[in-house]
Design a protein around this motif. Structure first.
Motif, PDB file in Angstrom:
ATOM      1  N   THR A 287       0.831  -1.204   0.000  1.00 44.95           N
ATOM      2  CA  THR A 287       0.000   0.000   0.000  1.00 44.95           C
ATOM      3  C   THR A 287       0.867   1.255   0.000  1.00 44.95           C
ATOM      4  OG1 THR A 287      -1.774  -1.158   1.160  1.00 44.95           O
ATOM      5  CG2 THR A 287      -1.822   1.245   1.220  1.00 44.95           C
ATOM      6  N   LEU A 288       1.936   1.240   0.779  1.00 47.13           N
ATOM      7  CA  LEU A 288       2.841   2.396   0.808  1.00 47.13           C
ATOM      8  C   LEU A 288       3.437   2.649  -0.572  1.00 47.13           C
ATOM      9  CD1 LEU A 288       4.789   2.073   4.190  1.00 47.13           C
ATOM     10  CD2 LEU A 288       3.299   3.945   3.479  1.00 47.13           C
ATOM     11  N   ALA A 289       3.847   1.587  -1.239  1.00 48.15           N
ATOM     12  CA  ALA A 289       4.398   1.740  -2.584  1.00 48.15           C
ATOM     13  C   ALA A 289       3.345   2.276  -3.541  1.00 48.15           C
ATOM     14  CB  ALA A 289       4.942   0.402  -3.080  1.00 48.15           C
ATOM     15  N   ASP A 290       2.116   1.821  -3.376  1.00 48.86           N
ATOM     16  CA  ASP A 290       1.014   2.277  -4.212  1.00 48.86           C
ATOM     17  C   ASP A 290       0.758   3.770  -4.010  1.00 48.86           C
ATOM     18  OD1 ASP A 290      -0.926   1.725  -6.132  1.00 48.86           O
ATOM     19  OD2 ASP A 290      -2.445   1.131  -4.654  1.00 48.86           O
TER      20      ASP A 290
ATOM     21  N   ILE B  40      -8.317   7.438  -9.435  1.00 47.64           N
ATOM     22  CA  ILE B  40      -7.927   6.572  -8.323  1.00 47.64           C
ATOM     23  C   ILE B  40      -8.189   5.116  -8.665  1.00 47.64           C
ATOM     24  CG2 ILE B  40      -8.534   5.910  -5.960  1.00 47.64           C
ATOM     25  CD1 ILE B  40      -9.005   8.914  -5.405  1.00 47.64           C
ATOM     26  N   ASN B  41      -9.378   4.826  -9.181  1.00 42.65           N
ATOM     27  CA  ASN B  41      -9.737   3.433  -9.474  1.00 42.65           C
ATOM     28  C   ASN B  41      -8.866   2.849 -10.579  1.00 42.65           C
ATOM     29  OD1 ASN B  41     -11.752   3.456  -7.553  1.00 42.65           O
ATOM     30  ND2 ASN B  41     -13.376   3.997  -8.996  1.00 42.65           N
ATOM     31  N   ARG B  42      -8.468   3.686 -11.520  1.00 42.37           N
ATOM     32  CA  ARG B  42      -7.646   3.192 -12.625  1.00 42.37           C
ATOM     33  C   ARG B  42      -6.172   3.086 -12.245  1.00 42.37           C
ATOM     34  NH1 ARG B  42      -7.525   5.906 -18.703  1.00 42.37           N
ATOM     35  NH2 ARG B  42      -5.942   4.526 -19.608  1.00 42.37           N
ATOM     36  N   THR B  43      -5.725   3.934 -11.315  1.00 35.15           N
ATOM     37  CA  THR B  43      -4.303   4.033 -11.010  1.00 35.15           C
ATOM     38  C   THR B  43      -3.875   3.172  -9.838  1.00 35.15           C
ATOM     39  OG1 THR B  43      -4.324   6.313 -11.813  1.00 35.15           O
ATOM     40  CG2 THR B  43      -2.441   5.647 -10.477  1.00 35.15           C
ATOM     41  N   MET B  44      -4.686   3.154  -8.788  1.00 35.81           N
ATOM     42  CA  MET B  44      -4.281   2.466  -7.568  1.00 35.81           C
ATOM     43  C   MET B  44      -4.403   0.956  -7.727  1.00 35.81           C
ATOM     44  SD  MET B  44      -3.515   5.187  -6.027  1.00 35.81           S
ATOM     45  CE  MET B  44      -3.012   4.528  -4.435  1.00 35.81           C
ATOM     46  N   LYS B  45      -3.400   0.254  -7.210  1.00 37.00           N
ATOM     47  CA  LYS B  45      -3.360  -1.201  -7.343  1.00 37.00           C
ATOM     48  C   LYS B  45      -3.874  -1.927  -6.104  1.00 37.00           C
ATOM     49  CE  LYS B  45      -1.255  -0.540 -11.263  1.00 37.00           C
ATOM     50  NZ  LYS B  45      -2.014  -0.712 -12.536  1.00 37.00           N
ATOM     51  N   THR B  46      -3.965  -1.223  -4.982  1.00 39.57           N
ATOM     52  CA  THR B  46      -4.354  -1.866  -3.734  1.00 39.57           C
ATOM     53  C   THR B  46      -5.615  -1.222  -3.166  1.00 39.57           C
ATOM     54  OG1 THR B  46      -3.020  -0.380  -2.361  1.00 39.57           O
ATOM     55  CG2 THR B  46      -1.930  -2.366  -3.208  1.00 39.57           C
TER      56      THR B  46
ATOM     57  N   GLY C 221      -6.121  -0.717   0.006  1.00 42.83           N
ATOM     58  CA  GLY C 221      -5.660   0.235   1.007  1.00 42.83           C
ATOM     59  C   GLY C 221      -5.239   1.550   0.392  1.00 42.83           C
ATOM     60  N   GLY C 222      -4.599   1.483  -0.757  1.00 45.00           N
ATOM     61  CA  GLY C 222      -4.195   2.701  -1.449  1.00 45.00           C
ATOM     62  C   GLY C 222      -5.390   3.519  -1.892  1.00 45.00           C
ATOM     63  N   ARG C 223      -6.413   2.853  -2.410  1.00 49.21           N
ATOM     64  CA  ARG C 223      -7.621   3.565  -2.833  1.00 49.21           C
ATOM     65  C   ARG C 223      -8.299   4.237  -1.644  1.00 49.21           C
ATOM     66  NH1 ARG C 223      -7.857  -0.955  -6.301  1.00 49.21           N
ATOM     67  NH2 ARG C 223      -9.140  -2.150  -4.839  1.00 49.21           N
ATOM     68  N   ARG C 224      -8.388   3.530  -0.537  1.00 48.33           N
ATOM     69  CA  ARG C 224      -9.014   4.109   0.655  1.00 48.33           C
ATOM     70  C   ARG C 224      -8.241   5.337   1.135  1.00 48.33           C
ATOM     71  NH1 ARG C 224     -10.408  -1.284   4.327  1.00 48.33           N
ATOM     72  NH2 ARG C 224     -12.339  -1.871   3.241  1.00 48.33           N
ATOM     73  N   PHE C 225      -6.921   5.235   1.115  1.00 45.17           N
ATOM     74  CA  PHE C 225      -6.123   6.362   1.595  1.00 45.17           C
ATOM     75  C   PHE C 225      -6.271   7.567   0.671  1.00 45.17           C
ATOM     76  CE2 PHE C 225      -2.233   8.856   2.158  1.00 45.17           C
ATOM     77  CZ  PHE C 225      -2.299   9.068   3.533  1.00 45.17           C
ATOM     78  N   LEU C 226      -6.356   7.348  -0.624  1.00 44.59           N
ATOM     79  CA  LEU C 226      -6.538   8.474  -1.553  1.00 44.59           C
ATOM     80  C   LEU C 226      -7.912   9.116  -1.392  1.00 44.59           C
ATOM     81  CD1 LEU C 226      -4.699   9.703  -3.861  1.00 44.59           C
ATOM     82  CD2 LEU C 226      -3.848   7.662  -2.700  1.00 44.59           C
ATOM     83  N   VAL C 227      -8.931   8.335  -1.065  1.00 44.58           N
ATOM     84  CA  VAL C 227     -10.243   8.913  -0.781  1.00 44.58           C
ATOM     85  C   VAL C 227     -10.149   9.808   0.454  1.00 44.58           C
ATOM     86  CG1 VAL C 227     -12.611   8.405  -0.049  1.00 44.58           C
ATOM     87  CG2 VAL C 227     -11.554   7.071  -1.884  1.00 44.58           C
ATOM     88  N   LEU C 228      -9.468   9.319   1.494  1.00 41.77           N
ATOM     89  CA  LEU C 228      -9.280  10.119   2.706  1.00 41.77           C
ATOM     90  C   LEU C 228      -8.509  11.394   2.391  1.00 41.77           C
ATOM     91  CD1 LEU C 228      -9.475  10.388   5.814  1.00 41.77           C
ATOM     92  CD2 LEU C 228      -7.322   9.098   5.945  1.00 41.77           C
ATOM     93  N   ALA C 229      -7.456  11.289   1.578  1.00 40.73           N
ATOM     94  CA  ALA C 229      -6.673  12.468   1.210  1.00 40.73           C
ATOM     95  C   ALA C 229      -7.522  13.474   0.441  1.00 40.73           C
ATOM     96  CB  ALA C 229      -5.467  12.051   0.380  1.00 40.73           C
ATOM     97  N   CYS C 230      -8.386  12.985  -0.435  1.00 44.42           N
ATOM     98  CA  CYS C 230      -9.266  13.878  -1.195  1.00 44.42           C
ATOM     99  C   CYS C 230     -10.185  14.647  -0.259  1.00 44.42           C
ATOM    100  CB  CYS C 230     -10.066  13.062  -2.203  1.00 44.42           C
ATOM    101  SG  CYS C 230     -11.077  14.056  -3.318  1.00 44.42           S
ATOM    102  N   ARG C 231     -10.739  13.961   0.722  1.00 40.13           N
ATOM    103  CA  ARG C 231     -11.596  14.645   1.693  1.00 40.13           C
ATOM    104  C   ARG C 231     -10.805  15.678   2.485  1.00 40.13           C
ATOM    105  NH1 ARG C 231     -14.603   9.170   3.956  1.00 40.13           N
ATOM    106  NH2 ARG C 231     -16.095   8.942   2.227  1.00 40.13           N
ATOM    107  N   ALA C 232      -9.596  15.316   2.892  1.00 37.65           N
ATOM    108  CA  ALA C 232      -8.787  16.225   3.709  1.00 37.65           C
ATOM    109  C   ALA C 232      -8.369  17.461   2.937  1.00 37.65           C
ATOM    110  CB  ALA C 232      -7.555  15.486   4.237  1.00 37.65           C
ATOM    111  N   ILE C 233      -8.036  17.305   1.654  1.00 37.59           N
ATOM    112  CA  ILE C 233      -7.509  18.419   0.858  1.00 37.59           C
ATOM    113  C   ILE C 233      -8.629  19.268   0.262  1.00 37.59           C
ATOM    114  CG2 ILE C 233      -6.172  19.024  -1.197  1.00 37.59           C
ATOM    115  CD1 ILE C 233      -4.546  16.428  -0.676  1.00 37.59           C
ATOM    116  N   TRP C 234      -9.632  18.623  -0.333  1.00 33.85           N
ATOM    117  CA  TRP C 234     -10.651  19.362  -1.084  1.00 33.85           C
ATOM    118  C   TRP C 234     -12.024  19.358  -0.421  1.00 33.85           C
ATOM    119  CZ3 TRP C 234      -7.294  16.036  -4.004  1.00 33.85           C
ATOM    120  CH2 TRP C 234      -6.320  16.733  -4.717  1.00 33.85           C
ATOM    121  N   ALA C 235     -12.177  18.647   0.695  1.00 32.11           N
ATOM    122  CA  ALA C 235     -13.447  18.611   1.434  1.00 32.11           C
ATOM    123  C   ALA C 235     -14.600  18.121   0.568  1.00 32.11           C
ATOM    124  CB  ALA C 235     -13.760  19.983   2.030  1.00 32.11           C
TER     125      ALA C 235
END
Length: 463
Positions: free
Chosen positions: A113-116, A154-160, A162-176
């Motif tokens: 996930t970290l690598a992703d 995100i769905n096309r790029t992320m391989k894991t 866990g990575g997809r979940r973290f990017l969703v969280l980041a999107c909420r944190a950055i752009w609300a």
């Protein structure tokens, strides 16, 4: 109904940071200015509250390297900056509710996930470098980028998972907002406008490095004090008329002010609710209709001391379990008390807002208790600011561009409409959505209007 007609050079609509800066700068240019504000206080999205004799920000708060204009403004008023507290470990809550301590900006997510996540960071930064921040619609492959959402990327790029979940969280944190609501081109523009993804996400060296002693709201008050009687509060603007010789700005009680020019420095959803005569061009009107604000509820919890530091924590957290998106230590330098600020963003904010105030309080304090232990559940003070329910902001941190908005209508974002000029953090090609972007937009609008006013005076044109 009052129908007083008073002549000034410029009417500025909205006493947020952009409007305050614009009005003060116009004054320096020698223009007679009136600043009208719908609320009973100035500050816009830089609101604040006094806790223990000190102002705590309920709205925009953080500043960081590269945000030269807000640092310069703070220096002008003798306002010191306070470094964010980063000593100790942050807390990450998994979707299952397990806690993990980590240092840096990315939690312990597992090697794959970290690598992703690292790969996604690299790809976003690389894509953002190709974006034209001054004219995103002219960027290479702009139509293709603007036709996609962050969710599809995100769905096309992320391989894991866990990575997809973290990017969703980041999107909420950055752009609300949710990734499905956000244009990929806008996300890339936002990153480019800040100078890179690290500038957006980091504390040390990033946009969360510092805050202002006395709060951003305290700086807004100082700007307002300088303007004095040139400010009218409790004056929602309902109508702006313009012709070849000037503008007429009418507020809710029927009072009308005539001026050479007007600057509208309010969030896009509020600008859309003003009646314009003649009507705005279709491109500008359609753009305003398409730009909702992000969804944010901010909480300020006050404690006798920053107890989490004794446990080796820095007060920062990220949560996949929810509803909290993130927390930050906002305790004063004096150490006389502890302050945790908590953000609930995106869909969780909209869901939480449907509950009763008591249920919201219990839910948030229970979440803080999971993250920081039982002492977090019994604050001395607890303040909520639901930005989406604020009548004259309708959300935060900034307006969200959905797919298609930049490429189809974006050229209307900053262009004046006759004698009506636009300011606000959304109009800045640098630090879009940040306090620094608001300052830059106010300065730019003031300079443009002052030049136009001076040209008209030189030609002897009456207003």
């Amino acid at each position: 109904m009052s129908h007083q007609h008073r002549d000034v050079d410029v009417v500025v609509v909205g006493a947020g940071m952009a409007g305050l800066v614009c009005a003060n700068r116009l004054r320096r240019h020698g223009a007679e200015v009136l600043l009208v504000e719908a609320c009973d206080q100035v500050g816009g999205r830089t609101a604040g509250i006094e806790v223990g004799g000190e102002i705590v920000d309920l709205g925009g708060q953080f500043i960081g390297p590269g945000q030269d204009r807000i640092y310069a403004l703070a220096d002008e008023f003798g306002v010191d900056t306070v470094p964010a507290h980063t000593v100790g470990a942050s807390v990450f809550e998994t979707s299952a509710g397990r806690l993990r301590r980590f240092r840096g900006m990315v939690p312990r997510l597992g090697p794959a996930t970290l690598a992703d996540v690292a790969r996604a960071h690299f790809l976003l930064d690389r894509l953002a470098r190709s974006v034209d921040a001054d004219a995103p619609w002219r960027s290479p492959n702009a139509a293709a980028l603007d036709g996609r959402t962050m969710e599809s990327w995100i769905n096309r790029t992320m391989k894991t998972r866990g990575g997809r979940r973290f990017l969703v969280l980041a999107c909420r944190a950055i752009w609300a907002c949710e990734p499905s609501e956000l244009s990929l081109l806008h996300a890339l523009f936002y990153v480019k406008a800040a100078g890179g993804l690290a500038a957006v996400t980091d504390f040390e060296g990033g946009a969360q490095q510092d805050w202002l002693d006395g709060g951003a709201y305290g700086l807004a008050i100082r700007l307002a004090d300088r303007l004095g009687s040139a400010i009218r509060l409790n004056a929602p603007v309902r109508r702006i008329e313009q012709n070849d010789s000037g503008v007429a700005v009418t507020v809710e009680d029927g009072t009308t002010w005539r001026a050479r020019h007007a600057v509208v420095a309010v969030p896009p959803p509020l600008a859309a609710r003003i009646t314009y005569q003649p009507p705005l061009p279709a491109s500008r009107d359609n753009l305003l209709q398409r730009l909702p604000m992000g969804s944010v509820i901010k909480y300020v919890s006050g404690y006798p001391e920053p107890f989490w530091r004794q446990a080796g924590l820095n007060g920062a957290s990220l949560s996949l379990h929810g509803p909290i998106t993130m927390t930050v230590d906002s305790s004063p330098r004096s150490g006389r008390r502890g302050v945790l600020i908590t953000f609930v963003n995106g869909a969780p904010a909209r869901e939480l807002a449907t509950r009763s105030p008591g249920d919201r309080r219990t839910t948030v304090l229970d979440a803080l208790g999971r993250l920081f232990g039982p002492p977090a559940t019994t604050p001395m003070s607890f303040v909520e600011r639901n930005w989406n329910e604020e009548a004259f902001t309708r959300g935060a941190y900034s307006a969200v561009f959905p797919p298609g908005a930049w490429t189809q209508l974006g050229s209307a974002m900053r262009a004046p409409t006759g004698r009506i000029h636009w300011a606000g953090a959304e109009t800045s090609p640098r630090w879009y959505g940040y306090i620094d972007g608001a300052v830059r937009s106010g300065e730019a609008a003031a300079d443009a209007v002052a030049q136009a006013v001076n040209n008209e005076r030189a030609l002897g044109r009456p207003s």
